[in-house]
Design a protein around this motif. Structure first.
Motif: not given
Length: 503
Positions: A166-170, A298-305, A360-364
């Motif tokens: 789970g990528a934590m997005l704030t 180009y992005g990832q779940g950890e840095a969405p879109m 960038v996500m806060a972490g997993y």
């Protein structure tokens, strides 16, 4: 910095009586009605949850998705959207890992989820049924003040170990993503429409935010998903339509126009594509049919879109190298290409892509080991390999993570291999991706049968369907006497891919 609920709050204030949510061509809610429902739903959620709790949503695309997202944020909870294509067992694993207090599930998926785990029954709310309506019967909640670093979205992405992370997005992450989208990708206003044909649990769901921020109407197809002919008809009905689509969807849309003898849709404003490779030949064909409406992200779940983008203007080039790239770094994002030691590489050199910024996500979630591996000094290690040209344009070269991207969905071979190895007729297996004109890649399994076993491809297919999502199952099975290995005993996937290429 405001919370995500403020995006809806401001649009409801400015555009109160304009249409906000549509199912197909039918208007369901105005902006003021959407705000009211979200706050009443938030009040009902708050009676069963505390601030910081996780609210899971397991559903195909539905108009209620929009109010559920903003209701969760108004209740100071985090939303956990789950890909509706996942197997019930996979969805149950995500719900357990997230520790979801409430699980909103569509009527289509409710029975399967109940079968997978009785533990979730007291937490389940079927969307549109009595328990859901009871939550809406509360007085509207007063929108709270939320700290930007508060968890807003728990985005589960497949892991190389076969278990989702789970990528934590704030709130800060997703607001930064929203601002970068409006700065770099699209100019939206209250006369625009966003069609949610791709899954709202990931790709299309994050586009709710910038479109809501500008008062653009949210259109959920009556089919709850992507049907090319329906999509084209919606673009003829609604004004200034945009959508996020996987490359395979773009191809199907083009073929629907050309093979159906249709005119290009008059109301199509923008197609943002990503999630998999768009081959230059297909892109040129689509540009010829639809005109200059495309932007690649180009992005990832950890840095969405929001790592790089190839904007609309760049799609007018005759340079195949640019069209085959993923464009330039986004506003507020630093992007580098580095060697294994983390040293920055010069233009033209291939290395790992890393990025940093508020997106960038806060972490997993509850996974410090994976967090430490992915984040180094504020930089996200994407696991993708690429290179910059002399003009700062980034091209993906390979993926260091062993992932197959089929139809815009990430499939990690390890999770498929583990399911196959659980069959008593399988001794060894190795899963790889094979290029495919329609899907980008498809999953192929090489299988060594257990001694004396006569297991068939059909039997393995049925076994996979009992344990993992349909889209993850192999499209081909090749039975071999042995898998090729190196002197260290590692299976040589490059050799298997060579065998596929040679037929």
């Amino acid at each position: 910095m405001s919370s995500l609920f403020s995006l809806l709050d401001k649009s409801a204030c400015r555009f109160a009586d304009r249409g906000a949510v549509f199912r197909g061509t039918e208007q369901l809610l105005t902006w003021s009605e959407l705000r009211s429902r979200a706050l009443r739903l938030a009040a009902g959620i708050s009676g069963r949850c505390q601030g910081g709790d996780r609210i899971a949503v397991f559903s195909e695309n539905r108009p209620e998705y929009v109010e559920l997202m903003f209701a969760a944020w108004a209740a100071q909870a985090a939303i956990v959207p789950i890909n509706y294509k996942l197997h019930d067992k996979e969805a149950a694993q995500i719900i357990d890992d997230a520790g979801a207090t409430l699980v909103f599930v569509s009527p289509k998926l409710a029975a399967g989820l109940r079968r997978s785990s009785s533990l979730h029954r007291d937490r389940m709310v079927v969307i549109g049924e009595a328990a859901y309506e009871a939550l809406l019967a509360h007085e509207p909640l007063v929108p709270p003040v939320v700290v930007p670093q508060t968890l807003a979205w728990l985005f589960y992405t497949s892991g190389t170990t076969g278990r989702s992370k789970g990528a934590m997005l704030t709130h800060r992450n997703l607001l930064a993503m929203t601002m970068a989208h409006l700065a770099d990708v699209e100019s939206l206003d209250e006369g625009s429409s966003q069609i949610h044909a791709a899954p709202m649990s990931h790709g299309s769901g994050v586009y709710v935010l910038p479109s809501v921020a500008r008062g653009a109407r949210q259109v959920v197809p009556a089919s709850d998903g992507f049907d090319p002919v329906e999509f084209l008809e919606l673009c003829d009905h609604h004004p200034a339509c945009g959508a996020f689509l996987a490359p395979t969807m773009v191809q199907r849309l083009r073929l629907a126009v050309q093979q159906g003898g249709r005119a290009p849709p008059r109301g199509l404003r923008s197609i943002v594509y990503g999630g998999g490779p768009m081959y230059v030949e297909e892109l040129r064909k689509s540009l010829a049919v639809f005109g200059p409406v495309f932007t690649q992200i180009y992005g990832q779940g950890e840095a969405p879109m929001t790592i790089t983008a190839l904007n609309r203007a760049a799609h007018g080039t005759d340079d195949d190298a640019v069209l085959g790239s993923v464009g330039w770094p986004r506003s507020g994002v630093d992007v580098r290409v580095v060697d294994p030691d983390g040293s920055v590489l010069p233009s033209g050199a291939v290395g790992e892509i890393v990025c940093r910024g508020d997106i960038v996500m806060a972490g997993y979630w509850r996974n410090p080991a994976a967090t430490s591996q992915a984040l180094h000094g504020g930089w996200l290690r994407t696991g993708d390999m690429g290179s910059f040209d002399e003009h700062g344009c980034l091209t993906l070269r390979d993926r260091s993570k062993d992932v197959v991207i089929s139809g815009g969905s990430n499939i990690y071979p390890r999770e498929v291999e583990e399911v196959l190895l659980a069959h008593p007729g399988v001794d060894k297996t190795c899963v790889v991706g094979r290029s495919d004109a329609e899907w980008g890649e498809v999953v192929v399994a090489f299988v060594v049968r257990a001694p004396g076993a006569e297991v068939s491809a059909a039997a393995l297919d049925a076994h996979c369907l009992d344990h993992i999502a349909r889209f993850k199952r192999p499209k081909e099975y090749h039975f071999v006497d042995e898998l090729p290995t190196s002197s260290y005993g590692k299976v040589l996937k490059s050799e298997l891919r060579r065998l596929l290429a040679s037929g």
